[in-house]
Design a protein around this motif. Sequence first.
Motif, PDB file in Angstrom:
ATOM      1  N   ASN A   1      39.247 -49.834 -12.911  1.00 39.08           N
ATOM      2  CA  ASN A   1      38.956 -49.055 -14.367  1.00 39.08           C
ATOM      3  C   ASN A   1      39.748 -49.780 -15.151  1.00 39.08           C
ATOM      4  O   ASN A   1      40.507 -49.980 -15.273  1.00 39.08           O
TER       5      ASN A   1
ATOM      6  N   GLY B   1      57.969 -53.429 -15.498  1.00 37.36           N
ATOM      7  CA  GLY B   1      57.729 -54.976 -15.829  1.00 37.36           C
ATOM      8  C   GLY B   1      56.318 -54.279 -16.303  1.00 37.36           C
ATOM      9  O   GLY B   1      55.232 -54.797 -16.866  1.00 37.36           O
ATOM     10  N   GLY B   2      55.949 -52.963 -15.933  1.00 38.71           N
ATOM     11  CA  GLY B   2      54.375 -52.885 -16.325  1.00 38.71           C
ATOM     12  C   GLY B   2      53.248 -53.634 -15.052  1.00 38.71           C
ATOM     13  O   GLY B   2      53.228 -54.414 -14.397  1.00 38.71           O
ATOM     14  N   GLY B   3      52.402 -53.261 -15.741  1.00 39.73           N
ATOM     15  CA  GLY B   3      50.951 -53.861 -15.357  1.00 39.73           C
ATOM     16  C   GLY B   3      50.875 -55.201 -15.436  1.00 39.73           C
ATOM     17  O   GLY B   3      50.769 -56.005 -14.721  1.00 39.73           O
ATOM     18  N   THR B   4      51.358 -55.663 -17.193  1.00 34.80           N
ATOM     19  CA  THR B   4      51.065 -56.870 -17.652  1.00 34.80           C
ATOM     20  C   THR B   4      52.005 -57.679 -16.655  1.00 34.80           C
ATOM     21  O   THR B   4      51.867 -59.050 -16.574  1.00 34.80           O
TER      22      THR B   4
ATOM     23  N   TRP C   1      41.227 -55.769 -19.464  1.00 34.66           N
ATOM     24  CA  TRP C   1      42.426 -55.802 -19.316  1.00 34.66           C
ATOM     25  C   TRP C   1      42.549 -57.282 -17.213  1.00 34.66           C
ATOM     26  O   TRP C   1      43.439 -57.980 -18.002  1.00 34.66           O
TER      27      TRP C   1
ATOM     28  N   ASP D   1      44.335 -54.368  -9.387  1.00 35.92           N
ATOM     29  CA  ASP D   1      44.404 -53.291 -10.898  1.00 35.92           C
ATOM     30  C   ASP D   1      44.124 -52.191 -11.111  1.00 35.92           C
ATOM     31  O   ASP D   1      42.816 -51.588 -11.430  1.00 35.92           O
TER      32      ASP D   1
ATOM     33  N   CYS E   1      39.762 -56.226 -11.540  1.00 34.06           N
ATOM     34  CA  CYS E   1      40.741 -54.499 -12.270  1.00 34.06           C
ATOM     35  C   CYS E   1      39.901 -53.205 -12.087  1.00 34.06           C
ATOM     36  O   CYS E   1      37.963 -53.407 -12.477  1.00 34.06           O
TER      37      CYS E   1
ATOM     38  N   GLN F   1      51.860 -45.237 -16.150  1.00 33.15           N
ATOM     39  CA  GLN F   1      51.707 -43.874 -17.223  1.00 33.15           C
ATOM     40  C   GLN F   1      50.450 -43.538 -18.262  1.00 33.15           C
ATOM     41  O   GLN F   1      49.617 -43.005 -19.002  1.00 33.15           O
ATOM     42  N   LYS F   2      49.159 -43.268 -16.791  1.00 33.88           N
ATOM     43  CA  LYS F   2      48.362 -42.631 -17.363  1.00 33.88           C
ATOM     44  C   LYS F   2      48.275 -41.304 -16.142  1.00 33.88           C
ATOM     45  O   LYS F   2      48.186 -40.376 -16.341  1.00 33.88           O
TER      46      LYS F   2
ATOM     47  N   THR G   1      39.931 -49.657 -18.395  1.00 30.02           N
ATOM     48  CA  THR G   1      40.829 -48.439 -19.331  1.00 30.02           C
ATOM     49  C   THR G   1      40.210 -48.866 -21.127  1.00 30.02           C
ATOM     50  O   THR G   1      40.224 -48.040 -21.736  1.00 30.02           O
TER      51      THR G   1
ATOM     52  N   SER H   1      45.226 -49.050 -12.415  1.00 24.78           N
ATOM     53  CA  SER H   1      46.573 -48.389 -12.780  1.00 24.78           C
ATOM     54  C   SER H   1      45.945 -47.570 -14.186  1.00 24.78           C
ATOM     55  O   SER H   1      46.605 -46.388 -13.904  1.00 24.78           O
ATOM     56  N   SER H   2      44.306 -47.315 -14.044  1.00 27.73           N
ATOM     57  CA  SER H   2      44.013 -46.365 -14.756  1.00 27.73           C
ATOM     58  C   SER H   2      42.540 -45.729 -14.340  1.00 27.73           C
ATOM     59  O   SER H   2      42.379 -44.328 -14.673  1.00 27.73           O
TER      60      SER H   2
ATOM     61  N   PHE I   1      50.322 -59.509 -13.882  1.00 25.71           N
ATOM     62  CA  PHE I   1      49.431 -60.420 -13.845  1.00 25.71           C
ATOM     63  C   PHE I   1      49.946 -61.548 -13.230  1.00 25.71           C
ATOM     64  O   PHE I   1      49.346 -63.085 -12.451  1.00 25.71           O
TER      65      PHE I   1
HETATM   66  C1  LIG Z   1      44.275 -51.329 -16.490  1.00 26.60           C
HETATM   67  C2  LIG Z   1      45.356 -51.638 -16.848  1.00 26.60           C
HETATM   68  N1  LIG Z   1      46.100 -52.629 -15.980  1.00 26.60           N
HETATM   69  C3  LIG Z   1      46.846 -53.815 -17.365  1.00 26.60           C
HETATM   70  C4  LIG Z   1      48.253 -52.493 -18.271  1.00 26.60           C
HETATM   71  C5  LIG Z   1      49.074 -53.235 -18.426  1.00 26.60           C
HETATM   72  O1  LIG Z   1      49.863 -52.451 -18.498  1.00 26.60           O
HETATM   73  P1  LIG Z   1      50.915 -52.796 -18.771  1.00 26.60           P
HETATM   74  O2  LIG Z   1      50.682 -51.754 -21.141  1.00 26.60           O
HETATM   75  O3  LIG Z   1      52.566 -51.153 -18.453  1.00 26.60           O
HETATM   76  O4  LIG Z   1      51.774 -53.504 -19.026  1.00 26.60           O
HETATM   77  C6  LIG Z   1      47.112 -51.716 -18.494  1.00 26.60           C
HETATM   78  C7  LIG Z   1      47.330 -50.765 -19.738  1.00 26.60           C
HETATM   79  O5  LIG Z   1      47.216 -50.014 -20.766  1.00 26.60           O
HETATM   80  C8  LIG Z   1      45.138 -50.889 -18.054  1.00 26.60           C
HETATM   81  O6  LIG Z   1      44.692 -50.245 -18.585  1.00 26.60           O
END
Ligand SMILES: Cc1ncc(COP(=O)(O)O)c(C=O)c1O
Length: 403
Positions: A172, A79-82, A117, A201, A170, A224-225, A174, A203-204, A85
């Motif tokens: 960092n 489901g990703g970072g999104t 983000w 968050d 968040c 994915q980073k 991105t 993620s980056s 949320f």
């Molecule tokens: C800091 C951060 N949070 C959340 C996301 C969202 O991630 P995703 O596209 O995997 O849902 C990103 C995507 O680049 C991101 O850089």
Amino acid sequence: MNTDAREQTVNLGAGPSMLPTDVLLEASQGIIDYEGTGIGVTELSHRSSTFKNLLTQAENDLRALLDIPSDYAVLFLQGGGTEQFSATLLNMLAAHAAKHQGQGGAPPVDYVVSGAWSSKAYKEACRLYGPVRQVVDMRKNIRDASQPIPAPSAWNLSSVDENPAMLYYCDNETIDGSEFPQDFIHQLPEEYRQRVPIVADCSSNILSRPIDIRTHAVVYFGAQKNIGPSGVTIVVVRRDLVVDPDAVHTSYFPRIPTTLVYKNAVDNGSLYNTPPIFPIYVSGLVFKKLRKEGGVTRAQELAQAKSKLVYDMLEQHPSVFQANVAHAHFRSKMNLTFRILDANTGEPSDAEEARFVKLCEEHKVVQVKGHRSVGGIRLSLYNALTLEMAQKVVSLMQQFVKA
Ligand SMILES: Cc1ncc(COP(=O)(O)O)c(C=O)c1O
């Protein structure tokens, strides 16, 4: 396998981004035949002991890298970072309702907005829930040297007497290229920090510097980073906040889809449904490599050294380059964003930036364009990027200045 073209290329993409070649070579063998089993890793059953061992090893290596205490669960999700949320919000509301027995009505949730983000996360929270409070919006301050960045003590936090269900930030950004100073969260008022679950968050910038997990309720990051291929999102969550949302009844938040419920993932060892096997596998290889090569401490030293090369160039040539993040202590060591100025007007110039992108591409330095929403240049110097690669990028900047 022929890696010649790859070895000549410097990939500065913001994500999905470059991964270490030795990891990919090992993974390419694993796709064909995972450790002599005669089955490729993507063909393994997620219920097999082979996969479960792989998952356990990845989790143990990550725990060692980030010093994750045993009272925190580590979840490998999709489901990703999104998706986080919403998942972070809904799970923290459930934890709050379980603790307070649904008494006291809908609690406030606090959001720090520092870039694109966190702004998206805040908007998603507003879509899903009522009492969402933006405690600070520092986007303008970050870009303007004349506007100080409000310290946590100056944020418009909910009162602890209102029992906020969480504070979200968040670490960092991105897209914007900003990163919180490391002790920022420790500057929150003591009582607030003790009582309010803090969600980050990362993620980056995960694994590029230490993070104090114990200060947080949830730390999450997409792979994915700094970690692996897209498709797995890792959630580190304090176990006492993992509750069954169906066992608490309140009128102020909806039923949570089963795949978003942390308790389902915890109870099933991240195998509630089919997990993203390949991204987990490659992430595990990256964790193993990083542990062998000095862990987060070494990654941080490298991140500091690589980013310093670029930021020094920006500082030395203010008539050519302009950092997007005006406050030096807020500049990201992962995503370095800047504009290139027109020599006559001193204004950011799309044409000059296009010239720089072209020069980079001629030297096989790729994906240097800024995010479409902000323009300019973005150099993403994630863990897999070597110091030598960063030096090559800086020598191109030098060449650009001279020309
Ligand atoms: C800091 C951060 N949070 C959340 C996301 C969202 O991630 P995703 O596209 O995997 O849902 C990103 C995507 O680049 C991101 O850089």
